[in-house]
Scaffold this active site. Structure first.
Site, PDB file in Angstrom:
ATOM      1  N   MET A  32     -47.041-107.977  -6.504  1.00 55.76           N
ATOM      2  CA  MET A  32     -47.853-108.925  -5.776  1.00 55.76           C
ATOM      3  C   MET A  32     -48.321-109.935  -6.754  1.00 55.76           C
ATOM      4  O   MET A  32     -49.496-110.587  -6.575  1.00 55.76           O
ATOM      5  CB  MET A  32     -49.023-108.349  -5.272  1.00 55.76           C
ATOM      6  CG  MET A  32     -48.821-107.069  -4.101  1.00 55.76           C
ATOM      7  SD  MET A  32     -50.116-106.967  -3.066  1.00 55.76           S
ATOM      8  CE  MET A  32     -51.479-106.275  -4.148  1.00 55.76           C
ATOM      9  N   ALA A  34     -49.707-111.761 -10.623  1.00 52.30           N
ATOM     10  CA  ALA A  34     -50.720-111.512 -11.538  1.00 52.30           C
ATOM     11  C   ALA A  34     -50.089-110.385 -12.562  1.00 52.30           C
ATOM     12  O   ALA A  34     -50.716-109.579 -12.809  1.00 52.30           O
ATOM     13  CB  ALA A  34     -51.902-111.092 -10.906  1.00 52.30           C
ATOM     14  N   LYS A  37     -48.355-106.276 -18.508  1.00 49.03           N
ATOM     15  CA  LYS A  37     -47.187-105.450 -19.043  1.00 49.03           C
ATOM     16  C   LYS A  37     -46.632-104.273 -18.404  1.00 49.03           C
ATOM     17  O   LYS A  37     -45.680-103.527 -18.577  1.00 49.03           O
ATOM     18  CB  LYS A  37     -47.830-104.646 -20.479  1.00 49.03           C
ATOM     19  CG  LYS A  37     -47.846-105.831 -21.562  1.00 49.03           C
ATOM     20  CD  LYS A  37     -48.120-105.474 -22.661  1.00 49.03           C
ATOM     21  CE  LYS A  37     -48.456-106.753 -23.911  1.00 49.03           C
ATOM     22  NZ  LYS A  37     -49.361-106.357 -25.083  1.00 49.03           N
ATOM     23  N   GLY A  38     -47.605-103.607 -17.444  1.00 49.09           N
ATOM     24  CA  GLY A  38     -47.294-102.567 -16.483  1.00 49.09           C
ATOM     25  C   GLY A  38     -46.060-103.079 -15.591  1.00 49.09           C
ATOM     26  O   GLY A  38     -44.809-102.526 -15.659  1.00 49.09           O
ATOM     27  N   HIS A  39     -46.059-104.455 -15.034  1.00 48.10           N
ATOM     28  CA  HIS A  39     -44.998-104.970 -14.220  1.00 48.10           C
ATOM     29  C   HIS A  39     -43.685-105.052 -15.073  1.00 48.10           C
ATOM     30  O   HIS A  39     -42.572-105.065 -14.754  1.00 48.10           O
ATOM     31  CB  HIS A  39     -45.522-106.364 -13.694  1.00 48.10           C
ATOM     32  CG  HIS A  39     -46.595-106.209 -12.603  1.00 48.10           C
ATOM     33  ND1 HIS A  39     -47.898-106.734 -12.953  1.00 48.10           N
ATOM     34  CD2 HIS A  39     -46.802-105.577 -11.460  1.00 48.10           C
ATOM     35  CE1 HIS A  39     -48.743-106.361 -12.198  1.00 48.10           C
ATOM     36  NE2 HIS A  39     -47.924-105.760 -11.172  1.00 48.10           N
ATOM     37  N   GLN A  63     -50.831-105.035   4.085  1.00 46.92           N
ATOM     38  CA  GLN A  63     -51.449-104.091   3.159  1.00 46.92           C
ATOM     39  C   GLN A  63     -52.926-104.076   2.910  1.00 46.92           C
ATOM     40  O   GLN A  63     -53.493-103.033   2.298  1.00 46.92           O
ATOM     41  CB  GLN A  63     -50.492-103.637   2.263  1.00 46.92           C
ATOM     42  CG  GLN A  63     -50.698-104.499   0.875  1.00 46.92           C
ATOM     43  CD  GLN A  63     -49.477-104.405  -0.115  1.00 46.92           C
ATOM     44  OE1 GLN A  63     -48.503-104.461   0.201  1.00 46.92           O
ATOM     45  NE2 GLN A  63     -50.019-103.750  -1.100  1.00 46.92           N
ATOM     46  N   GLY A 152     -43.999 -98.374 -10.170  1.00 53.03           N
ATOM     47  CA  GLY A 152     -44.702 -97.780 -10.836  1.00 53.03           C
ATOM     48  C   GLY A 152     -45.430 -96.296 -10.445  1.00 53.03           C
ATOM     49  O   GLY A 152     -45.661 -96.368  -9.363  1.00 53.03           O
ATOM     50  N   GLN A 158     -47.954 -94.523  -3.052  1.00 50.46           N
ATOM     51  CA  GLN A 158     -47.083 -95.514  -2.581  1.00 50.46           C
ATOM     52  C   GLN A 158     -45.593 -95.123  -3.090  1.00 50.46           C
ATOM     53  O   GLN A 158     -44.596 -95.131  -1.948  1.00 50.46           O
ATOM     54  CB  GLN A 158     -47.332 -96.839  -3.073  1.00 50.46           C
ATOM     55  CG  GLN A 158     -46.399 -98.009  -3.100  1.00 50.46           C
ATOM     56  CD  GLN A 158     -46.797 -99.340  -3.576  1.00 50.46           C
ATOM     57  OE1 GLN A 158     -47.719 -99.853  -3.142  1.00 50.46           O
ATOM     58  NE2 GLN A 158     -46.414 -99.591  -4.869  1.00 50.46           N
ATOM     59  N   SER A 190     -53.879-103.048 -14.617  1.00 54.33           N
ATOM     60  CA  SER A 190     -54.126-103.409 -13.380  1.00 54.33           C
ATOM     61  C   SER A 190     -54.384-104.554 -13.173  1.00 54.33           C
ATOM     62  O   SER A 190     -55.163-105.147 -13.954  1.00 54.33           O
ATOM     63  CB  SER A 190     -55.055-102.252 -12.654  1.00 54.33           C
ATOM     64  OG  SER A 190     -55.407-102.967 -11.248  1.00 54.33           O
TER      65      SER A 190
HETATM   66  P1  AMP Z   1     -48.641-104.559  -7.799  1.00 54.47           P
HETATM   67  O1  AMP Z   1     -48.312-106.177  -8.295  1.00 54.47           O
HETATM   68  O2  AMP Z   1     -50.233-104.246  -8.097  1.00 54.47           O
HETATM   69  O3  AMP Z   1     -48.152-104.332  -6.348  1.00 54.47           O
HETATM   70  O4  AMP Z   1     -47.629-103.723  -8.557  1.00 54.47           O
HETATM   71  C1  AMP Z   1     -46.356-103.746  -8.708  1.00 54.47           C
HETATM   72  C2  AMP Z   1     -45.684-102.603  -9.157  1.00 54.47           C
HETATM   73  O5  AMP Z   1     -45.900-102.383 -10.308  1.00 54.47           O
HETATM   74  C3  AMP Z   1     -46.006-101.404  -8.196  1.00 54.47           C
HETATM   75  O6  AMP Z   1     -44.954-100.797  -8.331  1.00 54.47           O
HETATM   76  C4  AMP Z   1     -46.925-100.695  -9.239  1.00 54.47           C
HETATM   77  O7  AMP Z   1     -47.107 -99.362  -9.251  1.00 54.47           O
HETATM   78  C5  AMP Z   1     -46.368-101.191 -10.666  1.00 54.47           C
HETATM   79  N1  AMP Z   1     -47.365-101.312 -11.640  1.00 54.47           N
HETATM   80  C6  AMP Z   1     -48.664-101.768 -11.590  1.00 54.47           C
HETATM   81  N2  AMP Z   1     -49.528-101.635 -12.649  1.00 54.47           N
HETATM   82  C7  AMP Z   1     -48.682-100.684 -13.549  1.00 54.47           C
HETATM   83  C8  AMP Z   1     -49.105-100.006 -14.642  1.00 54.47           C
HETATM   84  N3  AMP Z   1     -49.972-100.182 -15.356  1.00 54.47           N
HETATM   85  N4  AMP Z   1     -47.746 -99.177 -15.062  1.00 54.47           N
HETATM   86  C9  AMP Z   1     -46.802 -99.100 -14.600  1.00 54.47           C
HETATM   87  N5  AMP Z   1     -46.453 -99.777 -13.238  1.00 54.47           N
HETATM   88  C10 AMP Z   1     -47.312-100.455 -13.102  1.00 54.47           C
END
Ligand code: AMP
Length: 281
Positions: A32, A34, A37-39, A63, A152, A158, A190
């Site tokens: 989504m 933003a 480093k997780g992404h 959602q 993630g 999810q 996050s």
């Molecule tokens: P989002 O943009 O929040 O919908 O996240 C997109 C993807 O990135 C999802 O599969 C999340 O689980 C993953 N994600 C978000 N934050 C993290 C994180 N800290 N570590 C690993 N994956 C992440």
């Protein structure tokens, strides 16, 4: 890096890529935006597994509940494009809502995620959330037709529900789970962390600390969920804890932890921001 905003451009690219490169693999990283480093770790994993990495940036309205932060959700298109470009992404897909949902909601096919998995934990306070997740993920899967898709472990429920959809609907896509990325002090990254003050970030560290204490207790031989929960809640004191649950991979509560099939999830609010963390054991 190519950037597409319409489904037509994306479909044309995919058709051409597949016909010109019949043996090459496509990886999809749905996000989504933003990006943090997780992404980025999902993108890097896709780059390591696949020849072509496609990242979607789309804040999916279906959602979000009526009282949730859809309109306030952070949007950082320019920074996201820069991150993707630097990370070696091949294609970014960033559609407007009308591209993904061209019809009035009364005319849309909708989904029912399995109740036993979708009405618990996150689904308790966010009714319909996972139906919206499956709706957008299946649309993206059908547009991109990836070999692999990267999710993630941070969003554990999810991930498990998407895996369930892939199994149940015989989708020819491999779901690759990616570990949680944290800041130096342990806070799970996050996009919503951006809402926290410096003090809020310090408070939020109790969340990962509660999971660390749970891990240590398990190492000491404690197996009972109730006892593990008591230990964790002591550390979480002062935070508004929404839930701390110990479940199996079908998201059903466990009285005792079982090696390799246990998920420990925590959700707490800090400064009104809902923060998720979990431990796969
Ligand atoms: P989002 O943009 O929040 O919908 O996240 C997109 C993807 O990135 C999802 O599969 C999340 O689980 C993953 N994600 C978000 N934050 C993290 C994180 N800290 N570590 C690993 N994956 C992440």
């Amino acid at each position: 890096m190519q950037v597409f905003t319409t489904t037509q451009e994306l479909r044309e690219f995919i058709a051409q890529y597949k016909s010109q490169n019949p043996t090459k693999t496509i990886g999809l990283v749905p996000t989504m935006g933003a990006l943090h480093k997780g992404h980025l770790s999902l993108i890097e994993t896709s780059r390591a597994h696949c020849d072509c990495t496609i990242v979607s940036l789309f804040v999916n309205p279906t959602q979000f509940g009526a009282n949730e932060d859809f309109s306030q959700y952070p949007r950082k298109k320019e920074a996201d494009l820069h991150i993707c470009n630097k990370a070696g992404v091949n294609v970014v897909f960033m559609p407007e809502i009308e591209q993904m949902y061209p019809l009035d909601s009364t005319l849309q096919i909708t989904f029912n995620a399995p109740k036993a998995m979708a009405n618990v934990l996150e689904g308790k306070t966010r009714p319909g959330h996972f139906n919206g997740v499956l709706q957008i993920v299946l649309k993206l899967f059908n547009l991109v037709r990836p070999n692999k898709a990267f999710f993630g472990q941070k969003d554990a429920q999810q991930l498990l529900i998407v895996q369930k959809m892939v199994q149940d609907l015989f989708l020819p896509i491999q779901i690759i789970p990616c570990p949680i990325v944290r800041n130096e002090e342990g806070l799970a990254l996050s996009s919503r962390n951006a809402y926290l003050s410096a003090n809020g970030i310090q408070q939020a560290l109790k969340i990962s600390a509660s999971l660390n204490a749970t891990t240590k207790a398990i190492m000491r031989g404690i197996k009972e969920s109730q006892e593990l929960k008591r230990i964790a809640l002591e550390i979480l004191e002062g935070l508004e804890v929404e839930y701390f649950e110990i479940v199996n991979h079908e998201l059903q509560p466990l009285e005792q932890i079982q090696k390799d099939s246990t998920l420990i999830l925590v959700v707490a609010r800090v400064e009104g921001v809902r923060l998720l963390d979990n431990l796969w054991f």
